[in-house]
Design a protein around this motif. Structure first.
Motif, PDB file in Angstrom:
ATOM      1  N   ALA A  46      37.625  66.989  15.377  1.00 18.51           N
ATOM      2  CA  ALA A  46      38.691  65.933  15.514  1.00 18.51           C
ATOM      3  C   ALA A  46      39.375  65.360  14.540  1.00 18.51           C
ATOM      4  N   ASN A  47      40.627  65.347  14.503  1.00 20.04           N
ATOM      5  CA  ASN A  47      41.267  64.557  13.400  1.00 20.04           C
ATOM      6  C   ASN A  47      41.893  63.382  13.899  1.00 20.04           C
ATOM      7  N   ILE A  48      41.682  62.341  13.356  1.00 20.83           N
ATOM      8  CA  ILE A  48      41.898  60.877  13.475  1.00 20.83           C
ATOM      9  C   ILE A  48      43.166  60.296  12.967  1.00 20.83           C
ATOM     10  N   ALA A  49      43.828  59.548  13.940  1.00 15.27           N
ATOM     11  CA  ALA A  49      44.955  58.841  13.324  1.00 15.27           C
ATOM     12  C   ALA A  49      44.679  57.451  13.442  1.00 15.27           C
ATOM     13  N   GLY A  50      45.594  56.740  12.881  1.00 15.35           N
ATOM     14  CA  GLY A  50      45.256  55.243  12.925  1.00 15.35           C
ATOM     15  C   GLY A  50      44.345  54.645  11.544  1.00 15.35           C
ATOM     16  N   SER A  51      43.749  53.629  11.371  1.00 16.91           N
ATOM     17  CA  SER A  51      43.094  52.919  10.381  1.00 16.91           C
ATOM     18  C   SER A  51      41.810  52.988  10.863  1.00 16.91           C
ATOM     19  N   ASN A  52      40.869  53.625  10.327  1.00 18.20           N
ATOM     20  CA  ASN A  52      39.504  53.719  10.685  1.00 18.20           C
ATOM     21  C   ASN A  52      38.652  53.676   9.314  1.00 18.20           C
ATOM     22  N   SER A  53      37.624  52.968   9.028  1.00 15.85           N
ATOM     23  CA  SER A  53      37.117  53.191   7.603  1.00 15.85           C
ATOM     24  C   SER A  53      35.793  52.471   7.589  1.00 15.85           C
ATOM     25  N   ILE A  54      35.066  52.809   6.497  1.00 20.36           N
ATOM     26  CA  ILE A  54      33.873  52.376   6.090  1.00 20.36           C
ATOM     27  C   ILE A  54      33.861  51.663   5.032  1.00 20.36           C
ATOM     28  N   GLU A  55      33.014  50.703   4.504  1.00 24.59           N
ATOM     29  CA  GLU A  55      32.996  50.011   3.325  1.00 24.59           C
ATOM     30  C   GLU A  55      31.387  50.066   2.695  1.00 24.59           C
ATOM     31  N   ILE A  56      30.931  50.546   1.617  1.00 16.36           N
ATOM     32  CA  ILE A  56      29.859  50.806   1.174  1.00 16.36           C
ATOM     33  C   ILE A  56      29.910  50.789  -0.303  1.00 16.36           C
ATOM     34  N   GLY A  57      28.953  49.857  -1.036  1.00 16.19           N
ATOM     35  CA  GLY A  57      28.975  49.787  -2.418  1.00 16.19           C
ATOM     36  C   GLY A  57      30.347  49.156  -3.121  1.00 16.19           C
ATOM     37  N   GLY A  58      31.014  48.327  -2.449  1.00 13.41           N
ATOM     38  CA  GLY A  58      31.978  47.917  -2.831  1.00 13.41           C
ATOM     39  C   GLY A  58      33.285  48.861  -2.551  1.00 13.41           C
ATOM     40  N   ARG A  59      33.265  49.931  -2.085  1.00 10.28           N
ATOM     41  CA  ARG A  59      34.388  50.956  -1.838  1.00 10.28           C
ATOM     42  C   ARG A  59      34.708  50.980  -0.391  1.00 10.28           C
ATOM     43  N   ARG A  60      35.927  51.294  -0.169  1.00  8.97           N
ATOM     44  CA  ARG A  60      36.487  51.374   1.131  1.00  8.97           C
ATOM     45  C   ARG A  60      36.679  53.009   1.288  1.00  8.97           C
ATOM     46  N   TYR A  61      36.284  53.696   2.290  1.00  4.78           N
ATOM     47  CA  TYR A  61      36.640  55.055   2.674  1.00  4.78           C
ATOM     48  C   TYR A  61      37.180  55.132   4.047  1.00  4.78           C
ATOM     49  N   ASP A  62      38.314  55.759   3.937  1.00  8.21           N
ATOM     50  CA  ASP A  62      39.110  56.005   5.328  1.00  8.21           C
ATOM     51  C   ASP A  62      38.422  57.329   6.118  1.00  8.21           C
ATOM     52  N   LEU A  63      38.505  57.071   7.504  1.00  8.74           N
ATOM     53  CA  LEU A  63      38.184  58.075   8.141  1.00  8.74           C
ATOM     54  C   LEU A  63      39.007  59.391   8.323  1.00  8.74           C
ATOM     55  N   LEU A  64      38.943  60.562   7.924  1.00  7.62           N
ATOM     56  CA  LEU A  64      39.765  61.426   8.331  1.00  7.62           C
ATOM     57  C   LEU A  64      39.530  62.433   9.486  1.00  7.62           C
TER      58      LEU A  64
END
Length: 383
Positions: free
Chosen positions: A226-244
């Motif tokens: 499933a390919n995701i559009a829009g802004s979805n992310s996680i934050e861990i260890g002071g870094r932000r990762y966007d869901l692809l």
């Protein structure tokens, strides 16, 4: 009779004429026809037959004293024999015929054998006019009909074999399929692993920033994604990762203390520097999962065809209530098996119905990479 004797040519008996006709057929006799079948008209002695290419020219027959050609037989000073000379002429012709026939048989027996030169070139003619055989070359035998394909595959190595989860191109061969897949066999921190002996610490919570988003579904030949559009992310260890995207494996690739689950969801994220972080959610059979059903409802009818879903998906439905997790450094679980991937495996599984597992099993009965060595990696576990 008087006019006949004054003729310039002698009169031969019927037997003599027949014999002369035979002699005309034999090569080398003066009465023979020329190359085009016309009677010879040269006044001098008959010329020797031309040499044939690649064969010895026939030797001329022995000549009698003087100009002993057949045309001169029966002539004396340009006048006819007053007594006819029939018997003497026939005897001479018989002797010449026997000599000719003997010589013809001898030349036939001695005729050179025609040889076909090698494809490497043409032989040069020797002193006798016969073609010398061309020097012999060592030529490799041509392969049979089935061999060219085998030879081509061997030359190309495994470049044309696509990676898979079993049989030819399976996990044991991934590293040999392409140079860029070498890490699958040489890497020191490969995934998945059996998570054992984690160190219990106060891990910071993963801050999920998921919201209802548009998505599309793709069957890429290895899994349902499933390919995701829009802004979805996680934050861990002071870094932000966007869901692809997220995808499924059956059974679960990771194991927790040796236990393997029915399925697993991998949610793949990337930070601005290109570093990857994967959240793994275990699935075990229980009640139906509404978010997964929305994905199944949008399955495309053909592989590699991306099908947009008609309604947005709330990604929070894919997460367990308990957000504690295990974490370690690993790799992608599919080629090219790149390392440096941050893994977070949720400790609590999410339920999925047997029917929903069955839908995926129809497409992919097994698409899990085997467990890789822990290789002394540090594994942390939330308290």
């Amino acid at each position: 009779m008087r006019s006949l004797r004054k003729s310039r040519f002698p009169v031969l008996p019927l037997g003599g004429l027949a014999l002369a006709a035979v002699l005309a057929w034999v090569p080398g006799v003066a009465l023979a026809s020329d190359a085009h079948g016309e009677p010879a008209q040269a006044k001098g002695p008959a010329k020797a037959a031309p040499k044939e290419s690649g064969h010895e020219a026939p030797k001329p027959a022995a000549r009698g004293p003087g100009k002993a050609e057949v045309k001169a037989e029966g002539k004396a000073e340009g006048k006819a024999d007053p007594h006819g000379g029939g018997e003497a002429d026939l005897a001479t012709l018989r002797e010449r015929l026997n000599a000719k026939l003997t010589d013809t048989r001898s030349r036939t027996e001695r005729a050179p054998v025609l040889r076909v030169a090698n494809s490497g070139g043409h032989g040069a003619a020797d002193g006798h006019g016969a073609a010398k055989p061309a020097p012999r070359r060592m030529v490799a035998a041509k392969p049979t009909v089935a061999e060219p394909a085998a030879a081509a595959n061997h030359a190309a190595g495994a470049a044309h074999i696509h990676w898979s989860y079993g049989g030819e191109g399976g996990p044991a061969q991934w590293a040999a399929l392409k140079p860029e897949f070498a890490t699958c066999g040489l890497g020191a921190r490969q995934s998945p692993i059996d998570i054992r002996g984690g160190i219990r610490v106060d891990l910071e919570p993963i801050r999920f920033d998921y919201r209802p988003s548009a998505f599309s579904v793709l069957d890429n030949g290895h899994t349902v994604q499933a390919n995701i559009a829009g802004s979805n992310s996680i934050e861990i260890g002071g870094r932000r990762y966007d869901l692809l995207q997220f995808h499924f494996h059956r059974p679960s690739e990771e194991r927790i203390n040796g236990r393997q689950y029915d399925m697993v969801i991998h949610l793949v994220h990337k930070d601005p520097e290109g570093r990857l972080a994967v959240v793994a959610v275990m699935l075990e059979q229980g009640r139906a999962q509404p978010a997964i059903q929305m994905v199944w409802n949008s399955l495309p009818l053909e592989k590699n065809l991306e099908n947009p879903a008609p309604v947005p998906l709330d990604l929070n439905l894919l997460l367990p209530e308990d957000r504690r997790y295990f974490t370690y450094m690993g790799s992608l679980t599919t080629p090219p098996c790149s390392e440096g991937v941050l893994w977070m495996v949720m400790k609590q599984p999410v339920p999925v119905s047997p029917e929903q597992v069955g839908v995926f099993a129809r497409l992919y009965p097994m698409n899990a990479r085997p467990i890789q060595p822990n290789a002394g990696r540090l594994i942390k576990e939330s308290n």
